[in-house]
Write an enzyme that holds these catalytic residues in place. Structure first.
Site, mmCIF file in Angstrom:
data_model
loop_
_atom_site.group_PDB
_atom_site.id
_atom_site.type_symbol
_atom_site.label_atom_id
_atom_site.label_comp_id
_atom_site.label_asym_id
_atom_site.label_seq_id
_atom_site.Cartn_x
_atom_site.Cartn_y
_atom_site.Cartn_z
ATOM 1 N N GLY A 9 9.035 -3.392 2.935
ATOM 2 C CA GLY A 9 8.552 -3.048 1.606
ATOM 3 C C GLY A 9 7.085 -3.378 1.486
ATOM 4 N N GLY A 12 3.824 -7.574 -1.972
ATOM 5 C CA GLY A 12 4.270 -8.000 -3.290
ATOM 6 C C GLY A 12 5.645 -7.512 -3.694
ATOM 7 C CE1 TYR A 45 -5.771 -6.724 1.216
ATOM 8 C CE2 TYR A 45 -5.050 -8.162 2.992
ATOM 9 C CZ TYR A 45 -4.761 -7.287 1.963
ATOM 10 O OH TYR A 45 -3.451 -6.970 1.693
ATOM 11 C CG ASN A 56 -2.001 -2.663 12.696
ATOM 12 O OD1 ASN A 56 -0.890 -2.449 12.231
ATOM 13 N ND2 ASN A 56 -3.108 -2.471 11.999
ATOM 14 C CG ASP A 79 8.771 -12.475 5.787
ATOM 15 O OD1 ASP A 79 8.512 -12.222 6.982
ATOM 16 O OD2 ASP A 79 7.985 -13.111 5.051
ATOM 17 N NE ARG A 80 5.262 -6.800 6.248
ATOM 18 C CZ ARG A 80 4.769 -6.063 5.274
ATOM 19 N NH1 ARG A 80 5.214 -4.825 5.090
ATOM 20 N NH2 ARG A 80 3.864 -6.553 4.455
ATOM 21 C CG ASP A 85 3.332 -4.583 11.423
ATOM 22 O OD1 ASP A 85 3.193 -4.916 10.234
ATOM 23 O OD2 ASP A 85 3.796 -5.340 12.288
#
Length: 215
Positions: A9, A12, A45, A56, A79-80, A85
């Site tokens: 997802g 956030g 960022y 990556n 959680d990922r 990616d």
């Protein structure tokens, strides 16, 4: 029974929160992305064009190590997903932030590393759980958790970045076929703060696990 579950997802969406909830519910080991210990993410960022490939490849290495550990644990929740990616990389390549050649090299590397080989356990999960959220929910949760480099108050251009990212997620989920999958409505079911919503989400996941023979 080996049971490897991965969350997916957008930023956030509540992946880490649901990972904790689900791991406790199933009595399994939880694995987390480790954003705060990622030395490349803040650099990304600041300069996405420069750091997309580095980020990556860093994440690919980190996720493969997690997958190998999760397989050893037999039962785990991460959680990922390693598969999503490439979604970030593709979005950046499509918008000329990343080089298409770098994206192809990364994608080939990912496919080679995830390929099943004789005598080795499959690296594919038993179930992928995708948390769908709207841009409004996404922005509220990003603001609430307060990571400085993610805030649109610091960099207003990030709002467009997040909006573009959401547009890539739905097609990605629809095309995902590496394992069974389930979508959770993160707008309707606030499993982070609402216990009734949390129970409903766990019920949906339990039903899916029974359906695929993993519960």
């Amino acid at each position: 029974m080996i049971q490897v579950i991965v969350l997916s997802g957008p930023i956030g969406a509540g992946k880490s929160s649901l990972t904790s909830i689900l791991a406790e519910h199933l009595g399994t080991q939880a694995f987390y992305e480790g954003v705060d210990s990622n030395p490349v993410l803040p650099l990304y960022y600041k300069d996405m064009k420069r750091y997309t490939f580095l980020l990556n490849t860093y994440l690919l290495n980190h996720r493969l190590a997690q997958i190998n550990q999760a397989i050893q644990e037999k039962n785990s929740v991460s959680d990922r997903s390693i598969y999503e990616d490439a979604l970030f990389f593709k979005m950046n390549a499509d918008s000329s932030v990343a080089d298409p050649t770098e994206f192809k090299i990364y994608n080939d590397l990912l496919e080679n590393m995830m390929e099943d080989t004789p005598g080795n356990p499959s690296k594919k999960p038993d179930l992928l759980i995708y948390i769908h959220v709207s841009l409004d929910t996404m922005l509220k949760r990003i603001k609430k958790r307060g990571r400085s480099f993610e805030q649109i108050s610091t960099d207003p251009s990030l709002k467009d970045y997040y909006a573009r990212l959401l547009k890539y997620y739905e097609p990605w989920y629809e095309n995902y076929n590496a394992s069974p999958k389930i979508m959770i409505n993160g707008d309707k079911l606030d499993f982070v703060t609402n216990m009734n919503a949390q129970k409903e989400v766990l019920k949906e996941i339990d039903e899916k696990l029974r359906e695929i023979g993993n519960l």
